[in-house]
Scaffold this active site. Structure first.
Site, short mmCIF file in Angstrom:
data_model
loop_
_atom_site.label_atom_id
_atom_site.label_comp_id
_atom_site.label_asym_id
_atom_site.label_seq_id
_atom_site.Cartn_x
_atom_site.Cartn_y
_atom_site.Cartn_z
N LYS A 69 -2.25 -3.94 -6.43
CA LYS A 69 -1.39 -3.14 -5.54
C LYS A 69 -0.37 -4.08 -4.89
O LYS A 69 0.56 -4.53 -5.54
CB LYS A 69 -2.25 -2.37 -4.54
CG LYS A 69 -3.22 -1.39 -5.20
CD LYS A 69 -3.89 -0.48 -4.21
CE LYS A 69 -5.05 0.29 -4.83
NZ LYS A 69 -4.75 1.02 -6.06
N HIS A 120 -5.85 -1.04 -0.08
CA HIS A 120 -4.56 -0.52 0.37
C HIS A 120 -4.09 -1.16 1.67
O HIS A 120 -3.33 -0.55 2.42
CB HIS A 120 -4.64 1.00 0.54
CG HIS A 120 -4.63 1.74 -0.75
ND1 HIS A 120 -3.45 2.07 -1.41
CD2 HIS A 120 -5.63 2.21 -1.52
CE1 HIS A 120 -3.74 2.72 -2.52
NE2 HIS A 120 -5.06 2.82 -2.62
N SER A 127 -6.95 6.16 0.97
CA SER A 127 -5.74 6.21 0.17
C SER A 127 -5.09 7.59 0.11
O SER A 127 -3.89 7.69 -0.18
CB SER A 127 -6.03 5.73 -1.25
OG SER A 127 -7.00 6.55 -1.88
#
Length: 397
Positions: free
Chosen positions: A249, A218, A190
């Site tokens: 996310k 991610h 990340s």
């Protein structure tokens, strides 16, 4: 006496906070006065300030998507607000089982267990599966939740340099003789936006008889042809044994996490994983809204294409403007600054120009590698992207 004791502790804490501030490492929390989206308002002297948000993990722009909001409203009436219990007592509804089944199918795994966060998912895996007869081999830049999860188990701990396959092989050789061997990596790191080479990791794991675990927080939703993440991108979905991830996310941006894995692994997690057994069930409104998110992600790839186009445009224009950005094609774009204080000051100058970004410095990243991490979204327009680049040029001085 108790008050005197804390007075001494208070002085130490204030000194530590003063050291953080003087080093330019203080991390203030800004208050957003609007829903999460591409254009937000943040509290400021004189009233809320309208800014473009380039630091959220709202990759697909689904945090305020009208269909997701509608699903959440409907779920409140149908399923209620919260479960007030853990899963094995009276905290499991049909919507939880449906979401687990949908995630399993989407990710290409046999089963899925829901958690209150991916941090909890990672905290619940290692202690359940490994003991002092086993070995876990971890990438040096893995997320803090993986590091903390590994600390909870008694397995032998081996670490290899970030994405270094020669060192991974050496660590696998060191683990020879362990009952179980588990290689664990972030799918996307990340702070850098770099992808783990999962095909090579799987090759080595199979050669040395190890399982593979990937935290794909991610990536899931927008990486890979169908958005199923890095295992799909590298064509290794059937070779990865455990996938952890978040619903917070790209998949709507609320909260919640999951472990998708071989069926027997998930069954054991339901019996022995402490964060699962002792945490309240995922709020049913989040579970129901996440099902709608999966409908959107599994349907048209238009949002993924917008995200890729925005990412490519920003990376190209920033490189042409002379900024030092880490290479790649992920929507995490680290703009390298170096000095922590300057990274924070530049983020402030950008905010004054209507671009909301955050400077990252030690201990989140190594000393001397401070950066501004820009995160692109499908919700950004081409004009938004260009405005961000122009603001960076201006803020550079």
């Amino acid at each position: 006496m108790d008050r005197l004791m804390f007075d001494n502790v208070r002085d130490d804490l204030r000194a530590a906070l003063g050291e953080i501030a003087s080093a330019g490492l203080l991390k203030p929390e800004r208050v957003i006065t609007t829903p999460q989206r591409a254009g937000i308002a943040v509290s400021a002297a004189g009233g809320p300030r309208e800014v473009l948000n380039f630091c959220a993990n709202n990759y697909l722009g689904l945090a305020d998507h009208p269909e997701v909001l509608a699903a959440a409203r409907e779920a409140l009436d149908r399923w209620g607000y919260g479960m007030a219990s853990v899963r094995f007592i009276c905290g499991t509804q049909e919507v939880h089982k449906e979401l687990e089944a949908r995630l399993s199918a989407f990710l290409g795994q046999e089963d899925t267990v829901l958690y209150s966060s991916c941090f909890d998912a990672n905290g619940g895996v290692f202690e359940t599966l490994l003991d002092d007869r086993d070995a876990v081999i971890s990438d040096a830049l893995n997320h803090a939740s993986i590091i903390d999860g590994i600390r909870l188990c008694k397995a032998r701990r081996l670490r290899y340099a970030n994405r270094d396959m020669a060192e991974l092989e050496a660590r696998l050789k060191e683990a020879d003789g362990a009952r179980r061997k588990l290689v664990v990596t972030d799918g996307v790191f990340s702070m850098d936006g770099h992808l783990a080479p999962l095909d090579e990791i799987c090759d080595l794991a199979e050669r040395y008889g190890a399982m593979v675990m990937v935290d794909d927080s991610h990536a899931v939703g927008f990486v890979g042809e169908g958005g199923a993440g890095t295992p799909e991108l590298y064509g290794v979905r059937d070779r990865v044994d455990i996938i952890t991830g978040t619903l917070g996310k790209a998949l709507g941006g609320a909260s919640g996490g999951y472990t998708a894995a071989r069926r027997e692994i998930c069954e054991l997690l339901r019996q022995r994983s402490r964060p699962y057994l002792f945490s309240n069930s995922l709020a049913p409104v989040i579970a129901a809204a996440s099902l709608r998110v999966l409908d959107l992600v599994s349907g048209s790839g238009e949002a993924r294409e917008r995200l890729r186009a925005n990412t490519a445009r920003f990376r190209t224009r920033m490189t042409e403007a002379g900024f030092d950005i880490l290479p790649g094609d992920h929507p995490i774009v680290p703009v390298m600054i170096g000095d922590a204080a300057e990274a924070g000051a530049m983020a402030e100058r950008l905010l004054e120009q209507g671009i909301y970004v955050i400077g990252f410095s030690y201990p989140v990243v190594p000393h001397g590698q401070a950066r501004i991490r820009v995160q692109l979204s499908a919700a950004h327009s081409t004009e938004d992207v260009d405005r961000a680049v122009e603001a960076f040029v201006s803020a550079r001085g």
